[in-house]
Scaffold this motif. Sequence first.
Motif, PDB file in Angstrom:
ATOM      1  N   PHE A 149      -5.964  -7.845  -3.416  1.00 47.66           N
ATOM      2  CA  PHE A 149      -4.764  -8.026  -4.349  1.00 47.66           C
ATOM      3  C   PHE A 149      -4.999  -7.530  -5.829  1.00 47.66           C
ATOM      4  O   PHE A 149      -4.078  -6.748  -6.268  1.00 47.66           O
ATOM      5  CB  PHE A 149      -4.574  -9.696  -4.655  1.00 47.66           C
ATOM      6  CG  PHE A 149      -3.266 -10.227  -5.275  1.00 47.66           C
ATOM      7  CD1 PHE A 149      -2.022 -10.199  -5.141  1.00 47.66           C
ATOM      8  CD2 PHE A 149      -3.710 -10.174  -7.021  1.00 47.66           C
ATOM      9  CE1 PHE A 149      -1.018 -10.764  -5.946  1.00 47.66           C
ATOM     10  CE2 PHE A 149      -2.815 -10.570  -7.585  1.00 47.66           C
ATOM     11  CZ  PHE A 149      -1.448 -10.659  -7.300  1.00 47.66           C
ATOM     12  N   PRO A 150      -6.134  -7.704  -6.487  1.00 42.55           N
ATOM     13  CA  PRO A 150      -6.169  -7.155  -7.819  1.00 42.55           C
ATOM     14  C   PRO A 150      -6.508  -5.774  -8.010  1.00 42.55           C
ATOM     15  O   PRO A 150      -6.213  -5.140  -8.860  1.00 42.55           O
ATOM     16  CB  PRO A 150      -7.486  -7.917  -8.314  1.00 42.55           C
ATOM     17  CG  PRO A 150      -8.154  -8.523  -7.270  1.00 42.55           C
ATOM     18  CD  PRO A 150      -7.230  -8.725  -6.188  1.00 42.55           C
ATOM     19  N   VAL A 151      -7.070  -5.258  -6.834  1.00 43.24           N
ATOM     20  CA  VAL A 151      -7.320  -3.663  -6.859  1.00 43.24           C
ATOM     21  C   VAL A 151      -6.099  -2.914  -6.726  1.00 43.24           C
ATOM     22  O   VAL A 151      -5.685  -2.044  -7.465  1.00 43.24           O
ATOM     23  CB  VAL A 151      -8.338  -3.416  -5.820  1.00 43.24           C
ATOM     24  CG1 VAL A 151      -8.403  -1.717  -5.677  1.00 43.24           C
ATOM     25  CG2 VAL A 151      -9.790  -3.848  -6.021  1.00 43.24           C
ATOM     26  N   LEU A 152      -5.245  -3.373  -5.898  1.00 39.10           N
ATOM     27  CA  LEU A 152      -3.748  -2.973  -5.551  1.00 39.10           C
ATOM     28  C   LEU A 152      -3.056  -2.961  -6.725  1.00 39.10           C
ATOM     29  O   LEU A 152      -2.133  -2.174  -7.339  1.00 39.10           O
ATOM     30  CB  LEU A 152      -3.386  -3.362  -4.414  1.00 39.10           C
ATOM     31  CG  LEU A 152      -3.713  -2.711  -2.942  1.00 39.10           C
ATOM     32  CD1 LEU A 152      -2.945  -3.599  -1.827  1.00 39.10           C
ATOM     33  CD2 LEU A 152      -3.276  -1.270  -2.851  1.00 39.10           C
ATOM     34  N   SER A 176      -5.379   5.168  -1.716  1.00 33.77           N
ATOM     35  CA  SER A 176      -4.976   5.111  -3.261  1.00 33.77           C
ATOM     36  C   SER A 176      -4.757   3.584  -3.652  1.00 33.77           C
ATOM     37  O   SER A 176      -3.937   2.843  -3.268  1.00 33.77           O
ATOM     38  CB  SER A 176      -3.364   5.701  -2.894  1.00 33.77           C
ATOM     39  OG  SER A 176      -3.640   7.185  -2.805  1.00 33.77           O
ATOM     40  N   PRO A 177      -5.962   3.211  -4.515  1.00 33.90           N
ATOM     41  CA  PRO A 177      -7.053   3.765  -4.796  1.00 33.90           C
ATOM     42  C   PRO A 177      -8.000   3.918  -3.632  1.00 33.90           C
ATOM     43  O   PRO A 177      -7.785   3.327  -2.449  1.00 33.90           O
ATOM     44  CB  PRO A 177      -7.505   3.115  -5.659  1.00 33.90           C
ATOM     45  CG  PRO A 177      -7.082   1.492  -5.471  1.00 33.90           C
ATOM     46  CD  PRO A 177      -5.875   1.938  -4.808  1.00 33.90           C
ATOM     47  N   PRO A 178      -9.233   4.430  -3.660  1.00 33.54           N
ATOM     48  CA  PRO A 178     -10.052   5.038  -2.699  1.00 33.54           C
ATOM     49  C   PRO A 178     -10.644   3.658  -1.641  1.00 33.54           C
ATOM     50  O   PRO A 178     -10.857   4.144  -0.481  1.00 33.54           O
ATOM     51  CB  PRO A 178     -11.155   5.574  -3.356  1.00 33.54           C
ATOM     52  CG  PRO A 178     -10.886   5.918  -4.500  1.00 33.54           C
ATOM     53  CD  PRO A 178      -9.789   5.087  -5.024  1.00 33.54           C
ATOM     54  N   SER A 179     -10.788   2.504  -2.290  1.00 34.15           N
ATOM     55  CA  SER A 179     -11.090   1.561  -1.441  1.00 34.15           C
ATOM     56  C   SER A 179     -10.178   0.892  -0.447  1.00 34.15           C
ATOM     57  O   SER A 179     -10.598   0.136   0.348  1.00 34.15           O
ATOM     58  CB  SER A 179     -11.698   0.228  -2.374  1.00 34.15           C
ATOM     59  OG  SER A 179     -10.723  -0.042  -3.137  1.00 34.15           O
ATOM     60  N   VAL A 201       0.933  -1.254  -0.060  1.00 29.29           N
ATOM     61  CA  VAL A 201      -0.105  -0.026  -0.046  1.00 29.29           C
ATOM     62  C   VAL A 201       0.869   1.269  -0.006  1.00 29.29           C
ATOM     63  O   VAL A 201       1.882   1.519   1.007  1.00 29.29           O
ATOM     64  CB  VAL A 201      -1.046  -0.060   1.333  1.00 29.29           C
ATOM     65  CG1 VAL A 201      -1.676   1.416   1.118  1.00 29.29           C
ATOM     66  CG2 VAL A 201      -1.929  -1.128   1.196  1.00 29.29           C
ATOM     67  N   TRP A 202       0.820   2.144  -1.065  1.00 26.84           N
ATOM     68  CA  TRP A 202       1.410   3.363  -0.984  1.00 26.84           C
ATOM     69  C   TRP A 202       1.014   4.161   0.135  1.00 26.84           C
ATOM     70  O   TRP A 202       1.647   4.790   1.082  1.00 26.84           O
ATOM     71  CB  TRP A 202       1.237   4.113  -2.439  1.00 26.84           C
ATOM     72  CG  TRP A 202       2.382   5.358  -2.276  1.00 26.84           C
ATOM     73  CD1 TRP A 202       3.323   5.618  -2.311  1.00 26.84           C
ATOM     74  CD2 TRP A 202       1.659   6.446  -2.641  1.00 26.84           C
ATOM     75  NE1 TRP A 202       3.877   6.810  -2.474  1.00 26.84           N
ATOM     76  CE2 TRP A 202       2.761   7.442  -2.599  1.00 26.84           C
ATOM     77  CE3 TRP A 202       0.455   6.937  -2.987  1.00 26.84           C
ATOM     78  CZ2 TRP A 202       2.264   8.941  -2.922  1.00 26.84           C
ATOM     79  CZ3 TRP A 202      -0.020   8.363  -3.335  1.00 26.84           C
ATOM     80  CH2 TRP A 202       1.062   9.251  -3.040  1.00 26.84           C
ATOM     81  N   ARG A 203      -0.507   4.593  -0.032  1.00 31.25           N
ATOM     82  CA  ARG A 203      -0.954   5.519   1.138  1.00 31.25           C
ATOM     83  C   ARG A 203      -2.414   5.107   1.180  1.00 31.25           C
ATOM     84  O   ARG A 203      -3.040   4.738  -0.005  1.00 31.25           O
ATOM     85  CB  ARG A 203      -0.940   6.910   0.509  1.00 31.25           C
ATOM     86  CG  ARG A 203       0.469   7.424   0.240  1.00 31.25           C
ATOM     87  CD  ARG A 203       0.434   9.236   0.622  1.00 31.25           C
ATOM     88  NE  ARG A 203       0.284   9.347   1.770  1.00 31.25           N
ATOM     89  CZ  ARG A 203       0.362  10.795   2.294  1.00 31.25           C
ATOM     90  NH1 ARG A 203       0.429  11.499   1.725  1.00 31.25           N
ATOM     91  NH2 ARG A 203       0.503  11.094   3.632  1.00 31.25           N
TER      92      ARG A 203
END
Length: 522
Positions: free
Chosen positions: A308-311, A264-267, A259-261
């Motif tokens: 996993f896929p969202v990130l 990011s993305p919103p979810s 996770v960057w921040r």
Amino acid sequence: MLSGCQYLKLSPKKPADSHPEIQREFRAAWVATVANINWPSEPGIPVEQQKEEAIKLLDLLQSTNFNAVIFQVRPQSDALYESELEPWSYYLTGQQGVPPTPYYDPLSFWIEEAHKRGLELHVWLNPYRAHHVRGGSVSEHSVVSTKEELVVGLKSGYWWFDPSLQETQDHSHAVVMDIVKRYDIDGVHFDDYFYPYPSYNFGEDFPDDESWDAYVKSGGKLSRSDWRRKAVDTFIQRVYRSIKKEKPYVKFGLSPFGVWRPGSPPSIAGMDQYEVLYADAKKWLKKGWIDYFSPQLYWPINQVPQSFPVLLGWWEEQNFTDRHIWPGMSISRYEGEQQVDEVINQIMITRGMLPEAPGTIHWSMTGLVENDSLRQALLEKPYKREALIPSMNWINHRPLKAPDISFTREKGGLSFALEEDINRVSKWVVYARYDNTWQTIIIPKTRDSAVIPYYRINHAPASSPLRQGRVSLLKELHITYIDRLGFESSAFIQNFEHLDQLESPAESKSLKGFYNSLFNLK
């Protein structure tokens, strides 16, 4: 019937695209030496046992059709190789600063054995960790003792280099480049340890007051967080440029926290590595300061806050320089069928989302060693066939001509020798057509010759008991080589239609008929 050892010097024909294309995919696993997680099993075990354990791990990777290993050589500012910059590792001999007896260089051994098996070897280094809580006592050889002006102690017992210091950056850079220059490695790899996780200092801020105060007094204008991030940015960029200047084919890979921040993305929720580890991994990817990027996506597909896929999709959106994204996946987080199902699904998702250059890195070897069903599932499904590592298209390279080949005709098949500069070669690829079916063989760069059988037996399925199978004869051979940037040469092409006939005029049967008769195949 077949004349033995006839020397044939064949000339390559015009390259054609008739042979099949080999799958491209990066398939790697981490081998952790810190705390003896994966290798060696204990500090100070006999050298022969160390070698046997290493061979067992490499054999497992080869037999499961992996093509790379990420081997940790600097777990706590020490060395699992011969170094004049840092001491021999405690995890190797049980005494920091003491070489193995009888002497050998573990990194040289791992490189040689990995390359024999067609595996790339990437050295994995921790740039800032000076001493681990499970790394024995702080010895006189430790950098904590020899470079005490560069390190700070953390409340949990760890020692850490101060990343803001120029001397820290110079030292870690020297360690990286020493390995790059002296060893035949394929990549350099950093993980997620930049500034330490807060738990290492019991939740308190990193103790760099002295260097921060010196920066402020010198007129520095950055915030403390930006100042820390800039120090890490500068180091990452410097390492990448230095590696490319010395050996452009050596890959530089990074495996940051997934996770960057948060947001990011919103979810997505979770730790803020940008503000906690002072690692602006998004910037490194966008700037192209790496060759491959392996965010540690150690969560399941349906875990919404860290999916996993969202990130993976979000990180790919940041990939403005078209570098390779090969996510890290945790294969030991689950058990039984859930583990197998999750790992296979994540591999397939990666292939679908990154079709041009897919790949994954498996954390860690333990999950592969201890789970027979996982290895079997990998080999039966996504890793059923060998794969070549995707090429680095952003690196300039010379056009690759077809290799020079000399053949020797023997009873068992065609023996061919490859006459190329081995330093430039990563793999050889043989495409052999038996009647109308192609067989592909990937040959490690450590071999410069091979034997291709004149025929292959195609066994009939069990559902056809009256038909045992048939013989297919070698009709055509294409041979290419893969250079160390991953590019494939033009093909050396030779037809062998003449093998269909026996050389002795007294024989009335064809070669195919002879083999069918010999093996009672119909």
